[in-house]
Design a protein around this motif. Structure first.
Motif, mmCIF file in Angstrom:
data_model
loop_
_atom_site.group_PDB
_atom_site.id
_atom_site.type_symbol
_atom_site.label_atom_id
_atom_site.label_comp_id
_atom_site.label_asym_id
_atom_site.label_seq_id
_atom_site.Cartn_x
_atom_site.Cartn_y
_atom_site.Cartn_z
ATOM 1 N N PHE A 16 0.815 -1.209 0.000
ATOM 2 C CA PHE A 16 0.000 0.000 0.000
ATOM 3 C C PHE A 16 0.850 1.261 0.000
ATOM 4 N N GLU A 17 2.004 1.220 0.653
ATOM 5 C CA GLU A 17 2.890 2.388 0.607
ATOM 6 C C GLU A 17 3.344 2.630 -0.829
ATOM 7 N N LEU A 41 3.111 5.438 -6.477
ATOM 8 C CA LEU A 41 3.005 5.308 -7.931
ATOM 9 C C LEU A 41 2.216 6.453 -8.582
ATOM 10 N N PRO A 42 1.065 6.872 -8.018
ATOM 11 C CA PRO A 42 0.335 7.988 -8.645
ATOM 12 C C PRO A 42 1.117 9.298 -8.650
ATOM 13 N N ALA A 65 9.040 3.245 -5.134
ATOM 14 C CA ALA A 65 8.125 2.128 -4.912
ATOM 15 C C ALA A 65 8.812 0.805 -5.219
ATOM 16 N N GLU A 66 9.549 0.778 -6.313
ATOM 17 C CA GLU A 66 10.247 -0.449 -6.708
ATOM 18 C C GLU A 66 11.301 -0.823 -5.670
ATOM 19 N N GLU A 67 11.979 0.152 -5.119
ATOM 20 C CA GLU A 67 13.043 -0.106 -4.149
ATOM 21 C C GLU A 67 12.504 -0.794 -2.899
ATOM 22 N N ILE A 68 11.398 -0.276 -2.336
ATOM 23 C CA ILE A 68 10.894 -0.872 -1.094
ATOM 24 C C ILE A 68 10.267 -2.237 -1.365
#
Length: 389
Positions: free
Chosen positions: A246-247, A252-253, A260-263
């Motif tokens: 969810f984070e 992403l928006p 986002a990809e890193e986490i």
């Protein structure tokens, strides 16, 4: 003469009566809770893996199954003459002709069996049927959500620590509540529950989700990030995975694709058993969405298709529907018509009891498909219908 049956009374205390009318004593707590789960689901069966996860939510999967086998063995020893329990390789059920289930006032039932009783309401048509048997599907879904709101309100007022476990068991249904209502209940239970309770993180998760949908995006992102770090430090794998999903969804928006990809990548490298099936699926779901947002549709769609297959192997229909509807929308938006139709079919055939939650995403996929086929009038009609709803 009518054949005598066993009788199970679900109230403040579970009571089991033999065919002779004599009450059975000596049932262990977990054996009682297993009977509650099967009684609420009856006449449908319950997967052994689902029952084990509900009864021992904090144990590893292998330990859950060992515990369930021991629980069944104990039941057979205490009830050597019972003929109402149907034990299959993958499922368990109560024989409705051999055991009559009587349910007293539900508030009494909740006092003892709160979590296991309501966990079966979690997004399934079967469970929603318990609260609105004569209504069409959409009404059953709404009724299930409202029932959860009422139950959460009751538990927050009277047994706040139990409410934390209830949120964990029904988190997907909880995120269908009106965001302002979810925010109010999550903040209330956080004030009233024990600070060190092991399930407290799920109330924090619900609060972070509600903040996002109450248009408090930055507060939501910070809440998710703090919860993710705490879950990582405390080794709470499933909570960590869903929080990360969810984070990433809040990032992403905003175009923060690399973040986002890193986490997601970092958490995906952790012990898979600790993440548990739902967590594993959410991470694969998130990785697929992130790859597609980067423009790597082949990798993204392949990851999402793999996650759909994995969800089917876990018998997690809600996750399967969630992934499929997102794949359908994204595939349709770039003209991958056959893939979009396949994903929509998967979505339509998934018994989640929560199709309305994903209806807008499904509508977007169908609108794109209609336009791809040149049926612009159909696309416009679908869009107008979606706007009316």
């Amino acid at each position: 003469m009518e054949e005598q049956t066993w009788r199970l009374v679900l109230g403040r205390n579970l009571q089991l009566f033999g065919k002779d009318g004599v009450e059975v004593s000596g049932l262990a707590r977990k054996a009682e809770e297993l009977l509650v789960i099967l009684a609420i689901a009856s006449p449908d069966s319950v997967l052994r893996s689902r029952a084990a996860a509900l009864l021992w939510p904090h144990s590893h999967i292998s330990k859950q199954h060992t515990n369930l086998r021991q629980c069944l063995k104990t039941l057979r020893q205490i009830l050597p003459s019972q003929d109402f329990l149907e034990i299959e390789r993958d499922s368990l059920a109560l024989h409705p002709a051999k055991l009559r289930v009587e349910r007293t006032d539900e508030s009494e039932l909740l006092i003892r069996h709160t979590t296991v009783w309501h966990s079966l309401l979690r997004s399934s048509e079967t469970a929603a049927r318990q609260v609105a048997t004569s209504s069409p599907l959409a009404a059953r879904e709404r009724s299930a959500t409202h029932s959860l709101e009422d139950l959460l309100d009751y538990m927050v007022q009277h047994q706040p620590n139990q409410a934390l476990g209830l949120i964990y068991s029904t988190i997907d249904l909880a995120t269908m509540m009106t965001p302002s209502r979810a925010l109010h209940l999550s903040e209330l239970v956080l004030r009233r529950s024990a600070q060190g309770h092991q399930m407290r993180g799920w109330a924090l998760f619900l609060r972070a989700w509600a903040l996002f949908f109450c248009n408090q995006s930055e507060a939501s992102r910070q809440a998710f990030a703090e919860l993710r770090n705490n879950a990582l430090r405390e080794g709470r794998g499933e909570l960590l995975a869903l929080t990360t999903f969810f984070e990433a969804g809040t990032m992403l928006p905003l175009g923060q694709i690399s973040g986002a990809e890193e986490i997601l990548t970092h958490v995906n490298q952790l012990d898979q058993e600790a993440l548990r099936p739902r967590g594993i699926l959410r991470l694969k779901h998130g990785m697929g969405l992130t790859a597609a947002c980067k423009g790597d549709y082949e990798e993204g769609f392949s990851s999402l298709k793999g996650a759909i297959d994995l969800a089917a192997s876990y018998s997690l229909d809600y996750e399967r529907a969630y992934i499929a509807v997102n794949l359908a929308w994204m595939a349709a938006s770039i003209g991958k018509e056959s893939l979009a139709r396949w994903a929509l079919a998967v979505f339509d055939n998934s018994d989640t009891g929560a199709s309305w939650r994903f209806r807008l995403t499904a509508d977007l996929a169908r609108i794109h498909l209609a336009c791809c086929e040149g049926s612009f009038a159909t696309g416009v009609a679908l869009a107008e219908d979606a706007l009316r709803r």
